[in-house]
Design a protein around this motif. Structure first.
Motif, PDB file in Angstrom:
ATOM      1  N   ASP A 158       7.188   7.021  -0.908  1.00  0.00           N
ATOM      2  CA  ASP A 158       7.555   5.858  -0.089  1.00  0.00           C
ATOM      3  C   ASP A 158       6.100   4.880   0.316  1.00  0.00           C
ATOM      4  O   ASP A 158       5.257   4.554   1.118  1.00  0.00           O
ATOM      5  N   ILE A 159       6.900   3.415  -0.361  1.00  0.00           N
ATOM      6  CA  ILE A 159       5.458   2.729  -0.410  1.00  0.00           C
ATOM      7  C   ILE A 159       4.872   1.924   0.829  1.00  0.00           C
ATOM      8  O   ILE A 159       3.967   1.773   0.967  1.00  0.00           O
ATOM      9  N   HIS A 160       6.101   1.392   1.378  1.00  0.00           N
ATOM     10  CA  HIS A 160       5.781   1.183   2.399  1.00  0.00           C
ATOM     11  C   HIS A 160       5.225   1.934   3.598  1.00  0.00           C
ATOM     12  O   HIS A 160       4.432   1.567   4.160  1.00  0.00           O
ATOM     13  N   HIS A 161       6.074   3.420   3.983  1.00  0.00           N
ATOM     14  CA  HIS A 161       5.521   3.558   4.418  1.00  0.00           C
ATOM     15  C   HIS A 161       4.006   3.986   4.518  1.00  0.00           C
ATOM     16  O   HIS A 161       2.972   3.796   5.175  1.00  0.00           O
ATOM     17  N   GLN A 162       3.888   4.030   3.137  1.00  0.00           N
ATOM     18  CA  GLN A 162       1.623   3.784   2.318  1.00  0.00           C
ATOM     19  C   GLN A 162       0.843   2.427   3.245  1.00  0.00           C
ATOM     20  O   GLN A 162      -0.029   3.008   3.302  1.00  0.00           O
ATOM     21  N   ARG A 163       1.745   2.284   3.231  1.00  0.00           N
ATOM     22  CA  ARG A 163       1.059   0.279   3.067  1.00  0.00           C
ATOM     23  C   ARG A 163       0.467   0.263   5.082  1.00  0.00           C
ATOM     24  O   ARG A 163      -0.295   0.011   5.570  1.00  0.00           O
ATOM     25  N   VAL A 164       1.880   1.173   5.159  1.00  0.00           N
ATOM     26  CA  VAL A 164       1.751   1.004   7.022  1.00  0.00           C
ATOM     27  C   VAL A 164       0.788   2.276   7.658  1.00  0.00           C
ATOM     28  O   VAL A 164      -0.305   1.850   8.640  1.00  0.00           O
ATOM     29  N   TYR A 165       0.729   3.071   6.978  1.00  0.00           N
ATOM     30  CA  TYR A 165      -0.261   4.063   6.771  1.00  0.00           C
ATOM     31  C   TYR A 165      -1.254   3.173   6.725  1.00  0.00           C
ATOM     32  O   TYR A 165      -2.425   4.169   7.580  1.00  0.00           O
ATOM     33  N   ASN A 170       9.111  -7.291  10.806  1.00  0.00           N
ATOM     34  CA  ASN A 170       8.076  -8.578  11.078  1.00  0.00           C
ATOM     35  C   ASN A 170       6.623  -8.689  10.267  1.00  0.00           C
ATOM     36  O   ASN A 170       6.051  -8.982  11.371  1.00  0.00           O
ATOM     37  N   GLY A 171       6.756  -7.875   9.153  1.00  0.00           N
ATOM     38  CA  GLY A 171       5.550  -8.846   8.523  1.00  0.00           C
ATOM     39  C   GLY A 171       4.323  -7.418   8.434  1.00  0.00           C
ATOM     40  O   GLY A 171       4.982  -6.231   9.646  1.00  0.00           O
ATOM     41  N   PHE A 172       4.052  -7.393   7.843  1.00  0.00           N
ATOM     42  CA  PHE A 172       2.434  -6.331   7.732  1.00  0.00           C
ATOM     43  C   PHE A 172       1.300  -6.320   8.911  1.00  0.00           C
ATOM     44  O   PHE A 172       0.639  -5.380   8.968  1.00  0.00           O
ATOM     45  N   GLU A 173       1.492  -7.529   9.184  1.00  0.00           N
ATOM     46  CA  GLU A 173       0.018  -8.267  10.588  1.00  0.00           C
ATOM     47  C   GLU A 173       0.590  -7.511  11.341  1.00  0.00           C
ATOM     48  O   GLU A 173      -1.037  -7.076  12.250  1.00  0.00           O
ATOM     49  N   ASN A 174       1.631  -6.928  12.405  1.00  0.00           N
ATOM     50  CA  ASN A 174       1.253  -5.785  13.032  1.00  0.00           C
ATOM     51  C   ASN A 174       2.027  -4.989  12.993  1.00  0.00           C
ATOM     52  O   ASN A 174       3.221  -4.361  12.897  1.00  0.00           O
ATOM     53  N   ILE A 175       0.896  -4.210  12.880  1.00  0.00           N
ATOM     54  CA  ILE A 175       0.563  -2.580  12.712  1.00  0.00           C
ATOM     55  C   ILE A 175       1.661  -2.015  13.694  1.00  0.00           C
ATOM     56  O   ILE A 175       2.794  -1.196  13.043  1.00  0.00           O
ATOM     57  N   LYS A 176       2.134  -2.204  14.491  1.00  0.00           N
ATOM     58  CA  LYS A 176       3.142  -1.231  15.415  1.00  0.00           C
ATOM     59  C   LYS A 176       4.062  -1.438  15.300  1.00  0.00           C
ATOM     60  O   LYS A 176       4.747  -0.853  15.408  1.00  0.00           O
ATOM     61  N   ASP A 177       4.546  -2.325  14.539  1.00  0.00           N
ATOM     62  CA  ASP A 177       5.874  -2.803  14.901  1.00  0.00           C
ATOM     63  C   ASP A 177       6.438  -2.755  12.948  1.00  0.00           C
ATOM     64  O   ASP A 177       7.611  -3.282  12.650  1.00  0.00           O
ATOM     65  N   SER A 178       5.353  -3.085  12.253  1.00  0.00           N
ATOM     66  CA  SER A 178       5.299  -2.990  10.320  1.00  0.00           C
ATOM     67  C   SER A 178       6.156  -1.832  10.327  1.00  0.00           C
ATOM     68  O   SER A 178       6.874  -1.944   8.633  1.00  0.00           O
ATOM     69  N   ARG A 179       6.914  -0.644  10.901  1.00  0.00           N
ATOM     70  CA  ARG A 179       8.096   0.045  10.606  1.00  0.00           C
ATOM     71  C   ARG A 179       9.528  -0.427  10.501  1.00  0.00           C
ATOM     72  O   ARG A 179       9.589   0.637   9.664  1.00  0.00           O
ATOM     73  N   ALA A 180       9.296  -1.142  11.563  1.00  0.00           N
ATOM     74  CA  ALA A 180      10.659  -1.313  11.005  1.00  0.00           C
ATOM     75  C   ALA A 180      11.685  -2.245  10.126  1.00  0.00           C
ATOM     76  O   ALA A 180      10.795  -3.200   8.953  1.00  0.00           O
TER      77      ALA A 180
END
Length: 302
Positions: free
Chosen positions: A205-212, A249-259
């Motif tokens: 999961d590419i998105h998950h890895q970026r957030v991680y 909400n973009g990758f910049e906001n780490i807390k919300d970037s998983r949505a």
């Protein structure tokens, strides 16, 4: 590179129904069975409509919803359903035409095979077995889930996960599972380690890895290397499965970037993916089929 639609529809009039166990238990047996049959037969019909839609719109894959036959093992235990009812549903599922679609299922967040709690393991096994019933009836594998929580000891939990999987499932059942990285606890490297021990594929999961990576201050330059390590676990399979989504909400906001956003920004697909064949990518976007069709068009202009 091909894309897969996840579970439900945004604009198409293809609907799946559910019932709660609490509601079913509140009814007489006759009314309960009537409701169960109504819901399940509707869902099986909607499955065929989903397969038809994907085939007609050249969408290569489809992820089935988890609750085609909600709580069916509990209903057996309560004697509201009998084995012959399940055999009737199995035949209806076998009669479906999935064409040559690449199918998968994804049990929910309460599947935690590394848990130290025996009751959690018991309920997790029950849910996975329900997914196996659907997958076996239609004739596909790829039941994908997460490693779950760490329970304060990540290394020991990974060991427990491996031991519990080997204990509870046969080799044939294990061959139908895949594991996915998450954004909180387990990176794709952690998942690959477990997958090698169980001889099953790792879904990247590419998105998950970026957030991680953002969460732990790690570099994104390793994404292609990690993709190739995951690819090794698929070497005996026709397709390699990945997941893609764009952050609301973009990758910049780490807390919300998983949505997840409504659509996929085609630029969030790593460019290196276009160098590889036999990729099936689950599109996790709120606009569902509209997002998948838009992504097929958008990548042509990259």
């Amino acid at each position: 590179m091909e894309f897969s639609l996840c579970c439900k529809f945004y604009k198409e009039k293809i609907a799946y129904k559910v019932y709660t166990l609490t509601n079913i238990k509140s009814l007489s047996k006759e009314l309960a069975r009537e409701k169960i049959y109504s819901v399940v037969l509707n869902n099986i019909n909607s499955l065929q409509l989903s397969f038809d839609y994907c085939k007609n719109n050249k969408i290569k894959g489809f992820r089935l919803a988890s609750d085609i036959i909600p709580h069916h093992t509990n209903l057996l235990d309560l004697h509201i359903l009998e084995k012959n009812d399940l055999e009737f549903f199995r035949k209806k599922l076998k009669d479906l035409n999935p064409y040559d679609l690449v199918l998968s299922m994804h049990p929910g967040q309460f599947v935690n095979m590394g848990s130290p709690n025996p009751e959690v393991i018991k309920s997790s096994v029950k849910e996975i077995k329900e997914h196996l019933f659907i997958a076996d009836s239609i004739g596909f594998g790829d039941i994908n889930f997460h490693l779950g929580g760490t329970y304060g000891d990540k290394i020991n939990t990974m060991k427990n996960f491996i031991n519990n999987m080997r204990k509870e499932f046969s080799l044939d059942e294990l061959s139908k599972f895949t594991l996915e990285n998450d954004e909180f606890n387990y990176s794709i490297n952690d998942v690959i380690e477990v997958c090698h021990k169980l001889s099953i594929p790792a879904v990247f999961d590419i998105h998950h890895q970026r957030v991680y990576n953002n969460k732990f201050g790690l570099s994104h330059d390793t994404i292609e290397k990690e993709f190739l390590l995951a690819r090794e676990t698929w070497k005996d399979r026709k397709w390699q499965r990945l997941h893609i989504s764009s952050p609301k909400n973009g990758f910049e906001n780490i807390k919300d970037s998983r949505a997840h956003a409504d659509f996929i920004d085609a630029h969030h697909l790593p460019k290196f993916l276009f160098n590889y064949d036999n990729l099936i990518i689950d599109v996790e976007a709120k606009a569902k089929e509209v997002a998948v069709l838009k992504l097929y068009t958008d990548i042509l202009s990259l």
